[in-house]
Design a protein around this motif. Structure first.
Motif, PDB file in Angstrom:
ATOM      1  N   LYS A  45       0.811  -1.216   0.000  1.00 45.50           N
ATOM      2  CA  LYS A  45       0.000   0.000   0.000  1.00 45.50           C
ATOM      3  C   LYS A  45       0.842   1.263   0.000  1.00 45.50           C
ATOM      4  O   LYS A  45       0.296   2.379   0.118  1.00 45.50           O
ATOM      5  N   THR A  46       2.144   1.096  -0.128  1.00 46.68           N
ATOM      6  CA  THR A  46       3.056   2.250  -0.080  1.00 46.68           C
ATOM      7  C   THR A  46       3.444   2.642  -1.500  1.00 46.68           C
ATOM      8  O   THR A  46       3.854   1.795  -2.295  1.00 46.68           O
ATOM      9  N   THR A  47       3.318   3.943  -1.781  1.00 47.66           N
ATOM     10  CA  THR A  47       3.663   4.475  -3.107  1.00 47.66           C
ATOM     11  C   THR A  47       4.805   5.467  -2.972  1.00 47.66           C
ATOM     12  O   THR A  47       4.759   6.376  -2.124  1.00 47.66           O
ATOM     13  N   HIS A  48       5.824   5.266  -3.775  1.00 41.29           N
ATOM     14  CA  HIS A  48       6.957   6.194  -3.819  1.00 41.29           C
ATOM     15  C   HIS A  48       7.088   6.770  -5.221  1.00 41.29           C
ATOM     16  O   HIS A  48       6.702   6.128  -6.209  1.00 41.29           O
ATOM     17  N   LEU A  49       7.649   7.991  -5.264  1.00 40.71           N
ATOM     18  CA  LEU A  49       7.977   8.622  -6.539  1.00 40.71           C
ATOM     19  C   LEU A  49       9.459   8.957  -6.542  1.00 40.71           C
ATOM     20  O   LEU A  49       9.956   9.670  -5.659  1.00 40.71           O
ATOM     21  N   PHE A  50      10.189   8.372  -7.522  1.00 43.15           N
ATOM     22  CA  PHE A  50      11.604   8.719  -7.698  1.00 43.15           C
ATOM     23  C   PHE A  50      11.696   9.923  -8.625  1.00 43.15           C
ATOM     24  O   PHE A  50      11.055   9.951  -9.703  1.00 43.15           O
ATOM     25  N   VAL A  51      12.486  10.902  -8.211  1.00 36.10           N
ATOM     26  CA  VAL A  51      12.733  12.104  -9.008  1.00 36.10           C
ATOM     27  C   VAL A  51      14.237  12.236  -9.207  1.00 36.10           C
ATOM     28  O   VAL A  51      15.006  12.281  -8.240  1.00 36.10           O
ATOM     29  N   VAL A  52      14.646  12.259 -10.483  1.00 37.31           N
ATOM     30  CA  VAL A  52      16.070  12.393 -10.771  1.00 37.31           C
ATOM     31  C   VAL A  52      16.271  13.634 -11.642  1.00 37.31           C
ATOM     32  O   VAL A  52      15.500  13.897 -12.579  1.00 37.31           O
ATOM     33  N   THR A  53      17.279  14.418 -11.274  1.00 40.66           N
ATOM     34  CA  THR A  53      17.668  15.606 -12.054  1.00 40.66           C
ATOM     35  C   THR A  53      19.071  15.368 -12.586  1.00 40.66           C
ATOM     36  O   THR A  53      19.643  14.284 -12.432  1.00 40.66           O
ATOM     37  N   THR A  54      19.611  16.388 -13.176  1.00 42.74           N
ATOM     38  CA  THR A  54      20.983  16.252 -13.676  1.00 42.74           C
ATOM     39  C   THR A  54      21.988  16.200 -12.548  1.00 42.74           C
ATOM     40  O   THR A  54      23.136  15.770 -12.753  1.00 42.74           O
ATOM     41  N   GLU A  55      21.542  16.557 -11.304  1.00 44.40           N
ATOM     42  CA  GLU A  55      22.513  16.660 -10.208  1.00 44.40           C
ATOM     43  C   GLU A  55      22.168  15.847  -8.975  1.00 44.40           C
ATOM     44  O   GLU A  55      23.009  15.702  -8.096  1.00 44.40           O
ATOM     45  N   ASN A  56      20.958  15.344  -8.846  1.00 45.37           N
ATOM     46  CA  ASN A  56      20.620  14.575  -7.635  1.00 45.37           C
ATOM     47  C   ASN A  56      19.463  13.622  -7.908  1.00 45.37           C
ATOM     48  O   ASN A  56      18.802  13.689  -8.961  1.00 45.37           O
ATOM     49  N   ILE A  57      19.222  12.779  -6.896  1.00 44.05           N
ATOM     50  CA  ILE A  57      18.142  11.786  -6.944  1.00 44.05           C
ATOM     51  C   ILE A  57      17.397  11.838  -5.617  1.00 44.05           C
ATOM     52  O   ILE A  57      18.024  11.792  -4.546  1.00 44.05           O
ATOM     53  N   GLN A  58      16.073  11.917  -5.682  1.00 49.15           N
ATOM     54  CA  GLN A  58      15.273  11.992  -4.472  1.00 49.15           C
ATOM     55  C   GLN A  58      14.116  11.003  -4.560  1.00 49.15           C
ATOM     56  O   GLN A  58      13.680  10.605  -5.630  1.00 49.15           O
ATOM     57  N   SER A  59      13.605  10.648  -3.362  1.00 47.31           N
ATOM     58  CA  SER A  59      12.488   9.708  -3.249  1.00 47.31           C
ATOM     59  C   SER A  59      11.414  10.336  -2.383  1.00 47.31           C
ATOM     60  O   SER A  59      11.685  10.797  -1.269  1.00 47.31           O
ATOM     61  N   TYR A  60      10.165  10.373  -2.906  1.00 47.62           N
ATOM     62  CA  TYR A  60       9.016  10.929  -2.188  1.00 47.62           C
ATOM     63  C   TYR A  60       8.061   9.790  -1.814  1.00 47.62           C
ATOM     64  O   TYR A  60       7.763   8.924  -2.644  1.00 47.62           O
ATOM     65  N   MET A  61       7.573   9.831  -0.586  1.00 47.93           N
ATOM     66  CA  MET A  61       6.577   8.848  -0.148  1.00 47.93           C
ATOM     67  C   MET A  61       5.209   9.488  -0.295  1.00 47.93           C
ATOM     68  O   MET A  61       4.833  10.380   0.465  1.00 47.93           O
ATOM     69  N   LEU A  62       4.420   9.004  -1.258  1.00 42.64           N
ATOM     70  CA  LEU A  62       3.135   9.618  -1.572  1.00 42.64           C
ATOM     71  C   LEU A  62       1.990   9.070  -0.739  1.00 42.64           C
ATOM     72  O   LEU A  62       0.898   9.642  -0.759  1.00 42.64           O
ATOM     73  N   SER A  63       2.211   7.993  -0.043  1.00 38.33           N
ATOM     74  CA  SER A  63       1.135   7.403   0.762  1.00 38.33           C
ATOM     75  C   SER A  63       1.072   8.002   2.161  1.00 38.33           C
ATOM     76  O   SER A  63       0.286   7.550   2.988  1.00 38.33           O
ATOM     77  N   VAL A  64       1.916   8.993   2.439  1.00 41.56           N
ATOM     78  CA  VAL A  64       1.935   9.669   3.740  1.00 41.56           C
ATOM     79  C   VAL A  64       1.659  11.156   3.514  1.00 41.56           C
ATOM     80  O   VAL A  64       2.103  11.741   2.515  1.00 41.56           O
ATOM     81  N   LYS A  65       0.931  11.735   4.415  1.00 44.39           N
ATOM     82  CA  LYS A  65       0.616  13.154   4.307  1.00 44.39           C
ATOM     83  C   LYS A  65       1.891  14.006   4.315  1.00 44.39           C
ATOM     84  O   LYS A  65       2.870  13.648   4.952  1.00 44.39           O
ATOM     85  N   ASP A  66       1.855  15.084   3.607  1.00 41.75           N
ATOM     86  CA  ASP A  66       2.974  16.032   3.453  1.00 41.75           C
ATOM     87  C   ASP A  66       4.086  15.469   2.576  1.00 41.75           C
ATOM     88  O   ASP A  66       5.104  16.151   2.374  1.00 41.75           O
ATOM     89  N   TYR A  67       3.953  14.257   2.098  1.00 43.06           N
ATOM     90  CA  TYR A  67       4.894  13.668   1.146  1.00 43.06           C
ATOM     91  C   TYR A  67       6.350  13.830   1.581  1.00 43.06           C
ATOM     92  O   TYR A  67       7.127  14.554   0.966  1.00 43.06           O
ATOM     93  N   PRO A  68       6.765  13.153   2.634  1.00 49.51           N
ATOM     94  CA  PRO A  68       8.184  13.268   3.042  1.00 49.51           C
ATOM     95  C   PRO A  68       9.100  12.728   1.946  1.00 49.51           C
ATOM     96  O   PRO A  68       8.733  11.815   1.219  1.00 49.51           O
ATOM     97  N   HIS A  69      10.290  13.335   1.851  1.00 48.30           N
ATOM     98  CA  HIS A  69      11.201  12.887   0.794  1.00 48.30           C
ATOM     99  C   HIS A  69      12.593  12.658   1.366  1.00 48.30           C
ATOM    100  O   HIS A  69      12.924  13.110   2.474  1.00 48.30           O
ATOM    101  N   LEU A  70      13.409  11.978   0.595  1.00 47.85           N
ATOM    102  CA  LEU A  70      14.766  11.628   1.010  1.00 47.85           C
ATOM    103  C   LEU A  70      15.670  11.729  -0.202  1.00 47.85           C
ATOM    104  O   LEU A  70      15.342  11.217  -1.284  1.00 47.85           O
ATOM    105  N   GLU A  71      16.800  12.438   0.006  1.00 48.42           N
ATOM    106  CA  GLU A  71      17.773  12.543  -1.084  1.00 48.42           C
ATOM    107  C   GLU A  71      18.637  11.282  -1.070  1.00 48.42           C
ATOM    108  O   GLU A  71      19.289  10.954  -0.092  1.00 48.42           O
ATOM    109  N   LEU A  72      18.628  10.577  -2.200  1.00 49.20           N
ATOM    110  CA  LEU A  72      19.337   9.309  -2.280  1.00 49.20           C
ATOM    111  C   LEU A  72      20.758   9.463  -2.778  1.00 49.20           C
ATOM    112  O   LEU A  72      21.622   8.660  -2.423  1.00 49.20           O
TER     113      LEU A  72
END
Length: 940
Positions: A195-222
């Motif tokens: 039941k957990t949904t994550h969104l990976f976001v990658v740019t030219t300089e970093n990679i981050q992960s957002y948890m969409l199944s939690v309010k406020d969408y906490p994220h973590l720089e990978l």
């Protein structure tokens, strides 16, 4: 980090160019060409989807093309100016596109329902501008969640817009800026885990992960480095849904909360995809000049590009080839399709699993790379038979090299597929017994061992003297036993490991083996007896029958006590007792008598116990006890003890337990010359003649007379036999003959002539012995004759009188002179009734008392008695059996015959009840007419 140069290369894909389908004239075979200007593409739902830029009537028109498997292109106009992105959902017929309808930076997102039509084109269910905030910017990437509840759009300014809710409708979704940054967004990917949904976001300089199944969408720089456009992808579950990011030096894998492994694939990466466990990378050929990092969308026409397909699990390259200017790589219909800038489509068809494995195995086996071959087979889900064959070849290779420890490990992996005898034969040598033991242990753990394997393994343990391993093997819990217990017991017993064999037998309830080892090998008779006492009734009974003689020989007292319990009220001993112990059972005590062979003392104690506590013991118990007591009595020398044994035997006989086996008890008493017992049994059997004969044989004259006096009334012939016995004796027996004759005379048992004939054989018996008997007998007969003559005279006179009366009635008139009524004794008055018998009655008295108009009331009772007697004689005259029985049993047969003659049994009787009319006064004369039986004969 995995070194790319160490990876081996294979050709597991066949490359072909897609050709046009044959036309009506059969022509075809030309390479299929896509419309010019293809810029973006995707695939799914059975079609390849393309976007192009075409000029028409002075306007720029943007079309979306669909290429099904039949290669029949279809298209519709999606935008007026350009389409920059396409995303085809795999589980829904929904296509999401991003494009522009007017000049400037005005990207529009359109959601198409491909199953519904609107004027020949797919139905557009939603249109909204793709602008983060109020600042127009270029869309760089797009992704949609398969559940249609999330859509993410990345922009060149570093923003990410997230649409949450039903993406096909405006009312049911909400759009917000999820991420803002300074670097262009180059890749997005949704990851669903439970039941957990994550969104990976990658740019030219970093990679981050957002948890969409939690309010406020906490994220973590990978990570602090990114990648170019189209250089990221999401793996399938075989790689745990990791996010793949391809840099110029390495390829990195990420979990939502951490970075995973990386692979050193050098070169400028242009396109990255994941397909069926393979990582597909399109990179710049090293011979050409490098591109800018963010220019993956516009490849230079003169560039040569390399397409590599990697197997990350098994670390090899499944395919590698060079293409001219690749637009994209699509996956559909189980194949890969490579689109090049010249409009051609190249299909990469993966070879079937068996072909790939055969090719790889042959090469790997030649190079002895068995581990790689095994990993390769597992990753392609090769069946167990194929894997087993690889393990076998690997084991053979190690065995031939002398690496027996390694070889046995491979052979162990073939268990269940490879015939165990193939391996066992290789390791039967004594120096390799350790390896054979390891193989056999595993064979048992997998419950694939037969009795021979168990035998071999136990022999290995015993040869190695490895008691610890042996105990570990046999002391597994009952639910984990993977060997034939009976075979193990036999092997351990043969090898002398009696304690281990006994342990197995007791644990697994092999009672016969337990007792056999205890009694025959260990000689622990007490323990064997204790064990039998713990068994259920049926098993305790059968084992006592089998081993009772051995136990009785060595532990007679204890065995006797157990048998007493077994035959009275048996319950398993305290070891097996519980609160729900059932009612005790009892065995047939007679069946255990053979156990006491050569143990007469214990047998007597057992039998006496059974007769005391169980009155209904089997007959065999009483028979054996009687025989035992008679034997003891016969062989005893001490008078006092002999008297006691005599009384015990006689008491047992008088207990009434031998009525049904009278003959057997009699034979036993006769065999042991037990006089009192024989006489008692004769008396009980009413064998009075045998009693008398017994005394006759012993010449006990007084006893003979006593027997006649006691039983002569029940069996009269005893006196006759006694007279004959004494008559045959030469010594003086006058006293006894006189006593016999006196009783014969009183009871009239014999005719005098027969008495004289009997005594004529005795030379000592003179006439004086029978003088008194003859005189008395003659006097009695004389008196009887006188009485009979008187009766005859009386009966003749009576007969003469009656005949005279009958004649008078026939010939003379009858004068009625009665003056009084025979009933009321009053003077007769007319009307009156007169009978020929001489009785007269008032008419009213006659009518009141008479039962029949034809019978005299006064004479009727006597007449009826006579009639009843006649009828009784009529009924009995045919009773031949009764006559024969009385004749046989009577002491005076002549009197019986005379009685039956007197009853008229030998005459034919005719009873006249209806007389002819006209006889009148002669009615009463009828009476009874007897006709002689014409052919009656007297049988003699």
């Amino acid at each position: 980090m995995a070194a790319y140069l160490q990876w081996r290369r294979f050709v597991f894909f066949d490359r072909e160019t897609v050709k046009e389908p044959p036309g009506p004239d059969g022509a075809g075979g030309k390479p299929f060409a896509l419309p010019p200007g293809i810029a973006v593409c995707d695939s799914g739902r059975g079609s390849l989807v393309f976007g192009d830029i075409r000029r028409g009537r002075g306007l720029w028109a943007r079309w979306i093309w669909f290429l099904p498997r039949s290669l029949q292109l279809s298209s519709f106009q999606a935008y007026k100016l350009r389409v920059t992105h396409l995303y085809q959902l795999k589980q829904h017929s929904i296509l999401v596109s991003v494009g522009e309808d007017e000049e400037g930076i005005n990207p529009l997102v359109k959601v198409w329902n491909l199953e519904k039509r609107d004027g020949g084109s797919p139905l557009c269910t939603r249109i909204f501008p793709a602008i983060p905030g109020n600042k127009p910017t270029v869309v760089s990437c797009l992704t949609v969640h398969e559940n249609l509840n999330f859509m993410a759009i990345g922009f060149a300014d570093g923003s990410v817009v997230l649409t949450k809710g039903d993406i096909t409708r405006d009312r049911h979704s909400k759009t917000q800026i999820l991420h803002e940054g300074s670097y262009p967004v180059t890749g997005l990917a949704f990851r669903q885990s439970g039941k957990t949904t994550h969104l990976f976001v990658v740019t030219t300089e970093n990679i981050q992960s957002y948890m969409l199944s939690v309010k406020d969408y906490p994220h973590l720089e990978l990570d602090t480095h990114g990648c170019g456009l189209r250089c990221s992808s999401l793996s399938d579950p075989s790689q745990d849904l990791q996010f793949i990011v391809a840099g110029n030096e390495c390829v990195y894998l990420y979990q939502p909360d951490e970075r995973g492994p990386c692979f050193a694939f050098e070169g400028q990466k242009l396109i990255v995809h994941w397909y069926r466990g393979y990582l597909i990378i399109v990179s710049k050929d090293r011979k050409t000049s490098p591109k800018s990092e963010f220019a993956g969308n516009e490849a230079q026409n003169s560039d040569k590009q390399v397409l590599n397909i990697y197997d990350l699990c098994n670390k090899f390259i499944a395919y590698s080839s060079i293409f001219d200017d690749i637009v994209d790589v699509l996956a559909e219909w189980g194949s890969l399709y490579v689109l090049t800038r010249d409009g051609k489509i190249h299909v990469l068809q993966e070879k079937d699993t068996q072909t790939k494995l055969e090719a790889r195995k042959s090469m790997l086996f030649r190079k002895n790379l068995f581990e790689m071959a095994i990993n390769l087979a597992k990753s392609h889900h090769l069946d167990s038979d194929g894997l087993s064959e690889i393990f076998r070849q690997y084991g053979d290779h190690l065995y031939n090299k002398g690496n027996h420890d390694g070889a046995i490990q491979q052979y162990i992996r073939t268990i269940g597929k490879l015939e165990p005898s193939y391996v066992i034969r290789k390791f039967l040598d004594a120096q390799r017994i350790h390896n054979l033991t390891a193989y056999l242990q595993t064979l048992h753990l997998q419950s694939l061992a037969n009795a021979d394997h168990t035998t071999l393994l136990l022999n290995c343990y015993t040869k190695l003297k490895d008691s610890s391993k042996l105990e570990e093997f046999i002391k597994t819990s009952e639910s984990e036993v993977r060997f034939d217990v009976e075979t193990a017991i036999k092997v351990l017993r043969q090898a002398g490991y009696y304690s281990h064999a006994v342990y197995l037998a007791e644990k697994h309830a092999h009672h016969e083996w337990y007792l056999k080892i205890q009694l025959e090998d260990i000689k622990n008779y007490q323990e064997a007896l204790r064990y039998i006492g713990k068994l259920p009734f049926d098993q305790a009974e059968s084992n006592m029958k089998r081993y009772g003689k051995i136990l009785m020989h060595h532990v007679p007292n204890e065995t006797t006590e157990l048998l007493k319990i077994l035959c009275t009220d048996y319950r398993p001993s305290a070891d097996n007792e519980g609160p729900g112990t059932p009612e005790g059972k009892k065995a047939n005590s007679e069946e255990f008598i053979p156990v006491f062979a050569n143990n007469s003392r214990e047998l007597k104690a057992f039998l006496e116990h059974m007769t005391e506590v169980q009155a209904d013991s089997p007959q065999g118990v009483y028979d054996t006890l009687l025989e035992l007591r008679l034997q003891n009595w016969a062989h005893e020398q001490d008078d006092q003890i002999k008297e006691k044994l005599h009384n015990e035997a006689l008491t047992l006989l008088k207990s009434g337990k031998f009525r049904t086996v009278f003959d057997k008890a009699l034979v036993l008493c006769q065999m042991h010359n037990f006089k009192d017992g024989v006489l008692y049994l004769y008396e009980q059997g009413k064998l009075f003649q045998q009693i008398m004969h017994y005394h006759m044989q012993n010449e006990q004259y007084k006893k003979v007379i006593e027997v006649c006096e006691l039983y002569g009334d029940q069996e009269a012939c005893l006196w006759e036999q006694a007279l004959g016995y004494f008559a045959r004796k030469e010594e003086d027996c006058k006293e006894y003959i006189a006593a016999v004759l006196k009783h014969i005379e009183n009871k009239n048992l014999m005719p005098p002539l027969l008495v004289v004939q009997t005594l004529a054989h005795n030379s000592t018996a003179t006439l004086s012995v029978i003088k008194d008997y003859l005189v008395n007998k003659l006097q009695k007969q004389s008196r009887q004759i006188e009485q009979d003559e008187q009766k005859i005279k009386k009966y003749r006179e009576e007969t003469t009188r009656i005949r005279q009366e009958i004649e008078e009635l026939k010939a003379s008139p009858k004068i009625f002179q009665k003056t009084k009524c025979s009933i009321c004794t009053s003077a007769l008055e007319l009307p009156s009734v007169h009978f020929l018998c001489g009785h007269s009655f008032h008419q009213h008295c006659f009518e009141s008392y008479s039962e029949s108009d034809a019978e005299c009331p006064t004479c009727m009772p006597e007449n009826r008695k006579v009639m009843d007697m006649i009828r009784a004689q009529e009924q009995k005259r045919d009773l031949h059996d009764q006559f024969q029985h009385q004749l046989k049993c009577s002491n005076d047969g002549f009197s019986v015959v005379a009685d039956y003659f007197g009853r008229g049994v030998f005459n034919k009787l005719t009873l006249i009840t209806d007389l002819p009319s006209g006889k009148g006064a002669t009615t009463i004369e009828a009476g009874l007419h007897r006709e002689p039986l014409a052919h009656s004969k007297r049988s003699t």
